[in-house]
Design a protein around this motif. Sequence first.
Motif, mmCIF file in Angstrom:
data_model
loop_
_atom_site.group_PDB
_atom_site.id
_atom_site.type_symbol
_atom_site.label_atom_id
_atom_site.label_comp_id
_atom_site.label_asym_id
_atom_site.label_seq_id
_atom_site.Cartn_x
_atom_site.Cartn_y
_atom_site.Cartn_z
ATOM 1 N N GLU B 1 1.590 3.290 -4.309
ATOM 2 C CA GLU B 1 0.450 3.032 -5.199
ATOM 3 C C GLU B 1 0.031 4.338 -5.873
ATOM 4 O OE1 GLU B 1 -2.977 1.525 -3.173
ATOM 5 O OE2 GLU B 1 -4.277 1.840 -4.901
ATOM 6 N N LEU B 2 -0.095 4.286 -7.169
ATOM 7 C CA LEU B 2 -0.472 5.477 -7.922
ATOM 8 C C LEU B 2 -1.944 5.802 -7.728
ATOM 9 C CD1 LEU B 2 0.037 7.631 -10.109
ATOM 10 C CD2 LEU B 2 -0.317 5.853 -11.817
ATOM 11 N N LYS B 3 -2.206 7.056 -7.387
ATOM 12 C CA LYS B 3 -3.600 7.514 -7.273
ATOM 13 C C LYS B 3 -3.778 8.696 -8.202
ATOM 14 C CE LYS B 3 -4.068 5.993 -2.592
ATOM 15 N NZ LYS B 3 -5.078 5.487 -1.831
ATOM 16 N N VAL B 4 -4.956 8.769 -8.800
ATOM 17 C CA VAL B 4 -5.282 9.842 -9.742
ATOM 18 C C VAL B 4 -6.565 10.505 -9.259
ATOM 19 C CG1 VAL B 4 -5.801 10.410 -12.127
ATOM 20 C CG2 VAL B 4 -4.216 8.540 -11.615
ATOM 21 N N GLU B 5 -6.492 11.810 -9.067
ATOM 22 C CA GLU B 5 -7.664 12.544 -8.569
ATOM 23 C C GLU B 5 -8.060 13.619 -9.558
ATOM 24 O OE1 GLU B 5 -6.946 12.076 -3.748
ATOM 25 O OE2 GLU B 5 -7.069 14.050 -4.662
ATOM 26 N N GLN B 6 -9.323 13.627 -9.872
ATOM 27 C CA GLN B 6 -9.864 14.658 -10.750
ATOM 28 C C GLN B 6 -10.776 15.568 -9.957
ATOM 29 O OE1 GLN B 6 -10.846 11.730 -14.316
ATOM 30 N NE2 GLN B 6 -11.616 13.783 -14.760
ATOM 31 N N ASN B 7 -10.767 16.812 -10.344
ATOM 32 C CA ASN B 7 -11.796 17.709 -9.806
ATOM 33 C C ASN B 7 -12.067 18.830 -10.793
ATOM 34 O OD1 ASN B 7 -10.444 20.402 -8.769
ATOM 35 N ND2 ASN B 7 -9.059 18.726 -8.286
ATOM 36 N N PRO B 8 -13.316 19.266 -10.836
ATOM 37 C CA PRO B 8 -14.434 18.742 -10.055
ATOM 38 C C PRO B 8 -14.947 17.421 -10.624
ATOM 39 C CG PRO B 8 -15.240 20.383 -11.565
ATOM 40 C CD PRO B 8 -13.738 20.348 -11.748
ATOM 41 N N LEU B 9 -15.777 16.729 -9.867
ATOM 42 C CA LEU B 9 -16.386 15.501 -10.369
ATOM 43 C C LEU B 9 -17.639 15.813 -11.180
ATOM 44 C CD1 LEU B 9 -15.979 13.110 -7.309
ATOM 45 C CD2 LEU B 9 -14.470 13.430 -9.279
ATOM 46 N N PHE B 10 -18.265 16.932 -10.874
ATOM 47 C CA PHE B 10 -19.446 17.359 -11.617
ATOM 48 C C PHE B 10 -19.271 18.827 -11.979
ATOM 49 C CE2 PHE B 10 -21.960 13.619 -10.958
ATOM 50 C CZ PHE B 10 -21.496 13.107 -9.762
ATOM 51 N N LEU B 11 -19.639 19.154 -13.187
ATOM 52 C CA LEU B 11 -19.456 20.522 -13.653
ATOM 53 C C LEU B 11 -20.618 20.897 -14.546
ATOM 54 C CD1 LEU B 11 -17.785 23.075 -13.975
ATOM 55 C CD2 LEU B 11 -16.403 21.895 -15.690
ATOM 56 N N SER B 12 -21.355 21.913 -14.130
ATOM 57 C CA SER B 12 -22.448 22.410 -14.947
ATOM 58 C C SER B 12 -22.046 23.785 -15.451
ATOM 59 C CB SER B 12 -23.737 22.497 -14.119
ATOM 60 O OG SER B 12 -24.803 22.949 -14.914
ATOM 61 N N MET B 13 -22.009 23.928 -16.764
ATOM 62 C CA MET B 13 -21.551 25.166 -17.365
ATOM 63 C C MET B 13 -22.615 25.733 -18.282
ATOM 64 S SD MET B 13 -17.806 24.069 -18.771
ATOM 65 C CE MET B 13 -17.479 25.704 -19.396
ATOM 66 N N GLN B 14 -22.515 27.014 -18.492
ATOM 67 C CA GLN B 14 -23.353 27.642 -19.514
ATOM 68 C C GLN B 14 -22.557 27.683 -20.813
ATOM 69 O OE1 GLN B 14 -24.596 31.443 -17.753
ATOM 70 N NE2 GLN B 14 -26.686 30.705 -18.058
#
Lengths: 115, 111
Positions: B1-14
């Motif tokens: 089964e294909l799984k897709v993972e992203q990171n980060p899930l939250f990103l606060s940038m200047q």
Amino acid sequence: GAGVSQSPSNKVTEKGKDVELRCDPISGHTALYWYRQSLGQGLEFLIYFQGNSAPDKSGLPSDRFSAERTGGSVSTLTIQRTQQEDSAVYLCASSPTPWGRNGYTFGSGTRLTVV
Amino acid sequence: ELKVEQNPLFLSMQEGKNYTIYCNYSTTSDRLYWYRQDPGKSLESLFVLLSNGAVKQEGRLMASLDTKARLSTLHITAAVHDLSATYFCAVDQRSQGNLIFGKGTKLSVKP
């Protein structure tokens, strides 16, 4: 049309009622997909139509969900006996070729709320 | 089964800073897509990556694909507030013709 058109944009229904959601893909696009987006589950594939082939229904969560595509164009997603967990945004996408070799274009979605 | 993972899930940038969003997937695929979603809106296609080593750039965003590492990156250069949105990567299940999405990265760019 210029883009993928979905209607209605919002639908509120009572638990137990049936609903129909409509998708009008980009003219000439042979492939049509339904996805749903909910807070808990993210974006999930539901069903895929390619030309006149039998649809891939592997993503439908239960037998209350069905979809058809008439004349290789407009598609209707039907949810019978709606439940609160069916509340989500239902997105339709189309593609000019099989397997999305040229990308997928998404519609604006139908926000379904089951109360 | 294909799984897709992203990171980060939250990103606060200047504003003005650089950062990279990562997208890993579990099985062989040579087609990967990046989408942007603004609150209450649908998915806007950003990039279609169709082969190993593919690199595409649009404005302050650049996406790349390494099919051997099963990794795509979305690099943000000199972020601006207008880039605030949720970014999704999605991988084509070639044998089935549908997309599997990551959970998305919610990007917030602050002045």
